[in-house]
Design a protein around this motif. Structure first.
Motif, PDB file in Angstrom:
ATOM      1  N   LEU A  87       0.844  -0.946  -0.087  1.00  0.00           N
ATOM      2  CA  LEU A  87      -0.056   0.258  -0.337  1.00  0.00           C
ATOM      3  C   LEU A  87       0.904   1.449  -0.027  1.00  0.00           C
ATOM      4  CD1 LEU A  87      -2.528  -0.885   2.599  1.00  0.00           C
ATOM      5  CD2 LEU A  87      -3.173  -0.252  -0.565  1.00  0.00           C
ATOM      6  N   ASN A  88       1.873   1.636   0.498  1.00  0.00           N
ATOM      7  CA  ASN A  88       2.794   2.466   0.673  1.00  0.00           C
ATOM      8  C   ASN A  88       3.828   2.182  -0.439  1.00  0.00           C
ATOM      9  OD1 ASN A  88       2.494   2.757   3.637  1.00  0.00           O
ATOM     10  ND2 ASN A  88       3.792   1.935   4.048  1.00  0.00           N
ATOM     11  N   LYS A  89       3.592   1.318  -1.635  1.00  0.00           N
ATOM     12  CA  LYS A  89       4.833   1.560  -2.876  1.00  0.00           C
ATOM     13  C   LYS A  89       3.045   2.347  -4.023  1.00  0.00           C
ATOM     14  CE  LYS A  89       7.781  -2.322  -2.574  1.00  0.00           C
ATOM     15  NZ  LYS A  89       7.547  -4.154  -3.172  1.00  0.00           N
ATOM     16  N   VAL A  90       2.004   2.063  -3.855  1.00  0.00           N
ATOM     17  CA  VAL A  90       0.812   2.449  -4.223  1.00  0.00           C
ATOM     18  C   VAL A  90       0.827   4.142  -4.085  1.00  0.00           C
ATOM     19  CG1 VAL A  90      -1.714   1.710  -5.201  1.00  0.00           C
ATOM     20  CG2 VAL A  90       0.181  -0.015  -4.386  1.00  0.00           C
ATOM     21  N   ARG A  91       0.684   3.983  -2.079  1.00  0.00           N
ATOM     22  CA  ARG A  91       0.739   5.647  -2.264  1.00  0.00           C
ATOM     23  C   ARG A  91       1.281   6.170  -2.837  1.00  0.00           C
ATOM     24  NH1 ARG A  91      -0.711   3.658   2.366  1.00  0.00           N
ATOM     25  NH2 ARG A  91      -3.186   4.126   2.811  1.00  0.00           N
ATOM     26  N   GLU A  92       2.789   6.371  -3.083  1.00  0.00           N
ATOM     27  CA  GLU A  92       3.982   7.042  -3.453  1.00  0.00           C
ATOM     28  C   GLU A  92       3.687   7.581  -5.340  1.00  0.00           C
ATOM     29  OE1 GLU A  92       5.850   8.649  -1.638  1.00  0.00           O
ATOM     30  OE2 GLU A  92       4.514   7.738  -0.410  1.00  0.00           O
ATOM     31  N   GLU A  93       3.414   6.123  -5.382  1.00  0.00           N
ATOM     32  CA  GLU A  93       2.965   5.825  -7.325  1.00  0.00           C
ATOM     33  C   GLU A  93       2.342   6.771  -7.046  1.00  0.00           C
ATOM     34  OE1 GLU A  93       3.996   5.824 -11.036  1.00  0.00           O
ATOM     35  OE2 GLU A  93       4.830   4.884  -9.202  1.00  0.00           O
ATOM     36  N   LEU A  94       1.021   6.806  -6.633  1.00  0.00           N
ATOM     37  CA  LEU A  94      -0.586   7.136  -6.821  1.00  0.00           C
ATOM     38  C   LEU A  94       0.230   9.241  -6.536  1.00  0.00           C
ATOM     39  CD1 LEU A  94      -2.902   5.649  -5.686  1.00  0.00           C
ATOM     40  CD2 LEU A  94      -3.030   6.892  -7.719  1.00  0.00           C
ATOM     41  N   LYS A  95       1.164   9.289  -5.389  1.00  0.00           N
ATOM     42  CA  LYS A  95       1.115  10.954  -5.704  1.00  0.00           C
ATOM     43  C   LYS A  95       2.296  11.648  -6.826  1.00  0.00           C
ATOM     44  CE  LYS A  95       2.152  10.557  -0.745  1.00  0.00           C
ATOM     45  NZ  LYS A  95       2.846  10.756   1.020  1.00  0.00           N
ATOM     46  N   LEU A 115     -11.892   8.717 -10.426  1.00  0.00           N
ATOM     47  CA  LEU A 115     -11.971   7.284  -8.962  1.00  0.00           C
ATOM     48  C   LEU A 115     -13.254   6.736  -8.833  1.00  0.00           C
ATOM     49  CD1 LEU A 115     -10.904   6.773  -6.221  1.00  0.00           C
ATOM     50  CD2 LEU A 115     -11.382   8.878  -5.552  1.00  0.00           C
ATOM     51  N   HIS A 116     -14.238   7.945  -9.223  1.00  0.00           N
ATOM     52  CA  HIS A 116     -15.386   6.934  -9.292  1.00  0.00           C
ATOM     53  C   HIS A 116     -15.594   6.066 -10.224  1.00  0.00           C
ATOM     54  CE1 HIS A 116     -17.072   9.228  -6.065  1.00  0.00           C
ATOM     55  NE2 HIS A 116     -16.746  10.428  -6.540  1.00  0.00           N
ATOM     56  N   GLU A 117     -15.100   6.392 -11.569  1.00  0.00           N
ATOM     57  CA  GLU A 117     -14.633   5.420 -12.352  1.00  0.00           C
ATOM     58  C   GLU A 117     -14.541   4.091 -12.384  1.00  0.00           C
ATOM     59  OE1 GLU A 117     -12.255   4.828 -17.018  1.00  0.00           O
ATOM     60  OE2 GLU A 117     -13.303   6.829 -16.471  1.00  0.00           O
ATOM     61  N   VAL A 118     -12.687   4.163 -11.120  1.00  0.00           N
ATOM     62  CA  VAL A 118     -12.352   2.549 -10.448  1.00  0.00           C
ATOM     63  C   VAL A 118     -13.379   2.160  -9.684  1.00  0.00           C
ATOM     64  CG1 VAL A 118     -10.331   1.870  -9.326  1.00  0.00           C
ATOM     65  CG2 VAL A 118     -10.135   3.655 -11.319  1.00  0.00           C
ATOM     66  N   LYS A 119     -13.860   3.115  -8.923  1.00  0.00           N
ATOM     67  CA  LYS A 119     -14.799   2.164  -7.965  1.00  0.00           C
ATOM     68  C   LYS A 119     -16.105   1.841  -8.099  1.00  0.00           C
ATOM     69  CE  LYS A 119     -15.476   3.849  -3.569  1.00  0.00           C
ATOM     70  NZ  LYS A 119     -15.111   5.054  -2.574  1.00  0.00           N
TER      71      LYS A 119
END
Length: 125
Positions: A87-95, A115-119
């Motif tokens: 999750l931390n890796k994904v957070r950094e990549e998202l940032k 985000l809504h499309e993905v959800k």
């Protein structure tokens, strides 16, 4: 199931890993669902079984699937609290991606819409 781009510079096994991850993330492949055998998938995609095996090993090391000797490979049920490091890796990549998108002119509303499309493809908690 899906197609791979044999002309891409990205190795076939990496394409396969990405496609299967997307199917799992989008809940097309459900928790504990059996994946096609290495031989079946190799025949279906007309690629070497070793390539499938390499992709399955990668997915297993990433925690997306698990294998049972003599039974096959299955989609791993995800416990959200078990994946802190990932999750931390994904957070950094998202940032990084958000910063790039904003720099290129994407608005907050467009990001929210994505985000809504993905959800929409996800099951609700």
């Amino acid at each position: 199931m899906f197609e791979l781009d044999t002309r891409s510079r990205k190795p076939i096994y990496e394409q396969l890993v990405e496609k299967l991850k997307q199917l799992i993330i989008n809940n097309v492949l459900k928790e504990d669902e059996k994946l096609p055998s290495v031989r079946e998938l190799a025949q279906q995609l007309t690629i070497n079984p070793n390539t499938i095996q390499k992709a399955y090993r990668e997915l297993e090391s990433l925690g997306y699937i698990y294998s049972l000797k003599g039974k096959g490979s299955f989609v791993h049920p995800i416990e959200k609290s078990d994946n802190v490091e990932e999750l931390n890796k994904v957070r950094e990549e998202l940032k990084r991606l958000f910063a790039e998108a904003i720099y290129l002119g994407m608005t907050e509303k467009e990001i929210e819409s994505l985000l809504h499309e993905v959800k929409g493809g996800q099951k609700n908690d």
